[in-house]
Design an enzyme around this catalytic site. Structure first.
Site, PDB file in Angstrom:
ATOM      1  CB  CYS A   1      -4.317 -16.251  -7.272  1.00 15.68           C
ATOM      2  SG  CYS A   1      -3.801 -17.859  -6.670  1.00 15.68           S
TER       3      CYS A   1
ATOM      4  CG  HIS B   1      -3.979 -16.246 -11.411  1.00 15.06           C
ATOM      5  ND1 HIS B   1      -2.647 -16.346 -11.057  1.00 15.06           N
ATOM      6  CD2 HIS B   1      -4.623 -17.263 -10.770  1.00 15.06           C
ATOM      7  CE1 HIS B   1      -2.500 -17.364 -10.238  1.00 15.06           C
ATOM      8  NE2 HIS B   1      -3.671 -17.937 -10.049  1.00 15.06           N
TER       9      HIS B   1
ATOM     10  CG  ASN C   1      -1.616 -20.805  -9.627  1.00 13.48           C
ATOM     11  OD1 ASN C   1      -1.151 -19.731  -9.252  1.00 13.48           O
ATOM     12  ND2 ASN C   1      -2.862 -21.171  -9.360  1.00 13.48           N
TER      13      ASN C   1
HETATM   14  N1  COA Z   1      -2.727 -37.011 -12.251  1.00 11.38           N
HETATM   15  C1  COA Z   1      -3.558 -37.982 -12.646  1.00 11.38           C
HETATM   16  N2  COA Z   1      -4.840 -38.048 -12.240  1.00 11.38           N
HETATM   17  C2  COA Z   1      -5.271 -37.078 -11.420  1.00 11.38           C
HETATM   18  C3  COA Z   1      -4.449 -36.034 -10.974  1.00 11.38           C
HETATM   19  C4  COA Z   1      -3.123 -36.036 -11.428  1.00 11.38           C
HETATM   20  N3  COA Z   1      -2.241 -35.080 -11.082  1.00 11.38           N
HETATM   21  N4  COA Z   1      -5.152 -35.216 -10.179  1.00 11.38           N
HETATM   22  C5  COA Z   1      -6.391 -35.722 -10.114  1.00 11.38           C
HETATM   23  N5  COA Z   1      -6.463 -36.851 -10.861  1.00 11.38           N
HETATM   24  C6  COA Z   1      -7.606 -37.722 -11.084  1.00 11.38           C
HETATM   25  C7  COA Z   1      -8.647 -37.611 -10.001  1.00 11.38           C
HETATM   26  O1  COA Z   1      -8.327 -38.448  -8.904  1.00 11.38           O
HETATM   27  C8  COA Z   1      -9.886 -38.073 -10.740  1.00 11.38           C
HETATM   28  O2  COA Z   1      -9.865 -39.478 -10.777  1.00 11.38           O
HETATM   29  P1  COA Z   1     -11.255 -40.320 -10.659  1.00 11.38           P
HETATM   30  O3  COA Z   1     -12.078 -39.870 -11.834  1.00 11.38           O
HETATM   31  O4  COA Z   1     -10.781 -41.720 -10.735  1.00 11.38           O
HETATM   32  O5  COA Z   1     -11.831 -39.908  -9.360  1.00 11.38           O
HETATM   33  C9  COA Z   1      -9.674 -37.567 -12.151  1.00 11.38           C
HETATM   34  O6  COA Z   1      -8.275 -37.308 -12.272  1.00 11.38           O
HETATM   35  C10 COA Z   1     -10.445 -36.309 -12.474  1.00 11.38           C
HETATM   36  O7  COA Z   1     -10.248 -35.385 -11.406  1.00 11.38           O
HETATM   37  P2  COA Z   1     -10.897 -33.966 -11.439  1.00 11.38           P
HETATM   38  O8  COA Z   1     -10.569 -33.268 -10.167  1.00 11.38           O
HETATM   39  O9  COA Z   1     -12.344 -34.110 -11.825  1.00 11.38           O
HETATM   40  O10 COA Z   1     -10.119 -33.313 -12.668  1.00 11.38           O
HETATM   41  P3  COA Z   1     -10.360 -31.949 -13.363  1.00 11.38           P
HETATM   42  O11 COA Z   1     -10.632 -32.158 -14.785  1.00 11.38           O
HETATM   43  O12 COA Z   1     -11.300 -31.075 -12.580  1.00 11.38           O
HETATM   44  O13 COA Z   1      -8.913 -31.296 -13.263  1.00 11.38           O
HETATM   45  C11 COA Z   1      -7.769 -29.607 -12.003  1.00 11.38           C
HETATM   46  C12 COA Z   1      -8.357 -31.013 -11.995  1.00 11.38           C
HETATM   47  C13 COA Z   1      -7.212 -29.326 -10.625  1.00 11.38           C
HETATM   48  C14 COA Z   1      -6.657 -29.583 -13.020  1.00 11.38           C
HETATM   49  C15 COA Z   1      -8.857 -28.574 -12.395  1.00 11.38           C
HETATM   50  O14 COA Z   1     -10.021 -28.781 -11.619  1.00 11.38           O
HETATM   51  C16 COA Z   1      -8.397 -27.183 -12.217  1.00 11.38           C
HETATM   52  O15 COA Z   1      -7.461 -26.727 -12.839  1.00 11.38           O
HETATM   53  N6  COA Z   1      -9.077 -26.404 -11.358  1.00 11.38           N
HETATM   54  C17 COA Z   1      -8.706 -25.046 -11.074  1.00 11.38           C
HETATM   55  C18 COA Z   1      -7.571 -25.071 -10.103  1.00 11.38           C
HETATM   56  C19 COA Z   1      -6.912 -23.754  -9.953  1.00 11.38           C
HETATM   57  O16 COA Z   1      -6.692 -23.075 -10.906  1.00 11.38           O
HETATM   58  N7  COA Z   1      -6.577 -23.419  -8.708  1.00 11.38           N
HETATM   59  C20 COA Z   1      -5.890 -22.251  -8.360  1.00 11.38           C
HETATM   60  C21 COA Z   1      -6.751 -21.064  -8.569  1.00 11.38           C
HETATM   61  S1  COA Z   1      -5.980 -19.636  -8.031  1.00 11.38           S
END
Ligand code: COA
Length: 324
Positions: free
Chosen positions: A112, A251, A281
């Site tokens: 990215c 980004h 993204n």
């Molecule tokens: N729909 C519903 N539930 C989901 C889900 C989805 N699409 N994806 C994950 N979950 C669940 C998980 O299983 C977890 O459940 P649990 O508590 O029962 O274990 C819960 O939601 C929380 O998951 P978590 O990973 O802690 O969520 P989060 O608040 O960290 O959000 C992201 C997840 C991916 C949205 C977030 O971490 C994020 O945006 N990170 C940066 C990613 C990014 O930008 N990547 C590219 C960079 S270039």
């Protein structure tokens, strides 16, 4: 001293747009969860389009705006981590489509941050006098690289391409400073492995192509810390403060990352244009797509100061400070 500036921008998005409701029929998720955690409502997904065809379309738009014929381009640089082929590279394939026969071409893979690394490379070639007109493209077909059964990643990404033409600047507009960095020791936070080893000296591994894997929370923490750090470094060493920057084109990964950056920098969110709600993204394509949108909708004015900032797999990060 030769300075480079952007003289044309272009972008392309695939025809198909997939909304969160449709996604919730593929994996266990909901529009509410995705919108709340990421700000993304829909993303474009390539069906007929390829990394090369999208990059070519974006490049054509940028060349048209720059009023340059393809034969005037002496360097094409494509940033992508989802090339159609390993060889020839994406930039060569786009060159062939454009008929830009006077250019040399290579790709940059910095996930990215790819477009920022590519801009810095283009600027260096212009700065040194080795090139006059450089076509920089960010193009991605990430839908091919995600596991469509993994709800924690497939909801985040989209496909598309953006491009910019850089030329030597004859006035005070153009790139002022760049910053880039990497931390390979943290590469496993966001990875996409590929081919298994199979040669006479190595036992054959199972030839399974892997998909994008991510530790979302680690990436989130990294981005929220890194963006303000880059902005403060870039502005500070150029005698500016964050308030002196008119537009922050970050980004487009997650609305919460951008909001956190705005808060840490004590700036209004209005200075952070966004399109992630409809694009998701798009990795190396996200900043040039947004730049093209802002350029075409008239929100950038001559003399405005911009910071472009990317972060992603590698880990990698990069920023550019420029005057429009
Ligand atoms: N729909 C519903 N539930 C989901 C889900 C989805 N699409 N994806 C994950 N979950 C669940 C998980 O299983 C977890 O459940 P649990 O508590 O029962 O274990 C819960 O939601 C929380 O998951 P978590 O990973 O802690 O969520 P989060 O608040 O960290 O959000 C992201 C997840 C991916 C949205 C977030 O971490 C994020 O945006 N990170 C940066 C990613 C990014 O930008 N990547 C590219 C960079 S270039």
């Amino acid at each position: 001293m030769l300075k480079s500036k952007i003289i044309g921008t272009g972008s392309f998005l695939p025809v198909h747009s997939m909304d969160n409701t449709f996604l919730s029929t593929i994996v266990e998720t909901s529009d509410e969860w995705i919108t709340e955690r990421t700000g993304i409502r829909s993303r474009h997904i390539a069906a007929e389009e390829t990394t090369v065809s999208m990059g070519t379309a974006a490049a054509r738009n940028a060349l048209e705006m720059a009023a340059l014929s393809p034969d005037k381009i002496d360097f094409i640089l494509a940033a992508t981590f989802t090339p159609d082929y390993i060889m020839p590279n994406t930039a060569c394939l786009i060159q062939a489509e454009l008929g830009a026969s006077n250019a040399f071409c290579f790709d940059i893979n910095a996930a990215c941050s790819g477009f920022l690394y590519a801009l810095q490379t283009a600027d260096a070639y212009i700065h040194s006098g080795m090139c006059k007109n450089v076509l920089v493209i960010g193009t991605e077909a990430i839908s091919r690289a995600v596991d469509w059964t993994d709800r924690s990643t497939c909801i985040l990404f989209g496909d598309g391409a953006g491009a910019a033409v850089l030329s030597a600047s004859a006035d005070d507009s153009g790139f002022i400073d760049f910053l880039s960095g990497s931390d390979g020791s943290r590469g496993s936070v966001l990875e996409l492995k590929n081919r298994a080893i199979a040669n006479p000296y190595h036992p054959a591994e199972a030839d399974t192509l892997s998909y994008l894997k991510m530790n979302g929370q680690e990436v989130f923490k990294f981005a929220v810390r890194k963006i303000p750090e880059m902005v403060l470094t870039l502005t500070g060493r150029n005698g500016l403060t964050p308030k002196d920057i008119n537009h922050y084109l970050l980004h487009q990964a997650n609305v919460r990352i951008i909001q956190a950056a705005a808060k840490r920098l004590e700036l209004p969110e209005a200075r952070f244009p966004m399109n992630l709600s409809s694009c998701g993204n798009t990795s190396a394509a996200s900043i040039p797509i947004l730049l093209d949108e802002c350029n075409r909708n008239g929100c950038l004015h001559r003399g405005d100061r911009l910071i472009l900032s990317g972060f992603g797999g590698g880990l990698t990060w990069g920023s550019a400070l420029l005057r429009w």
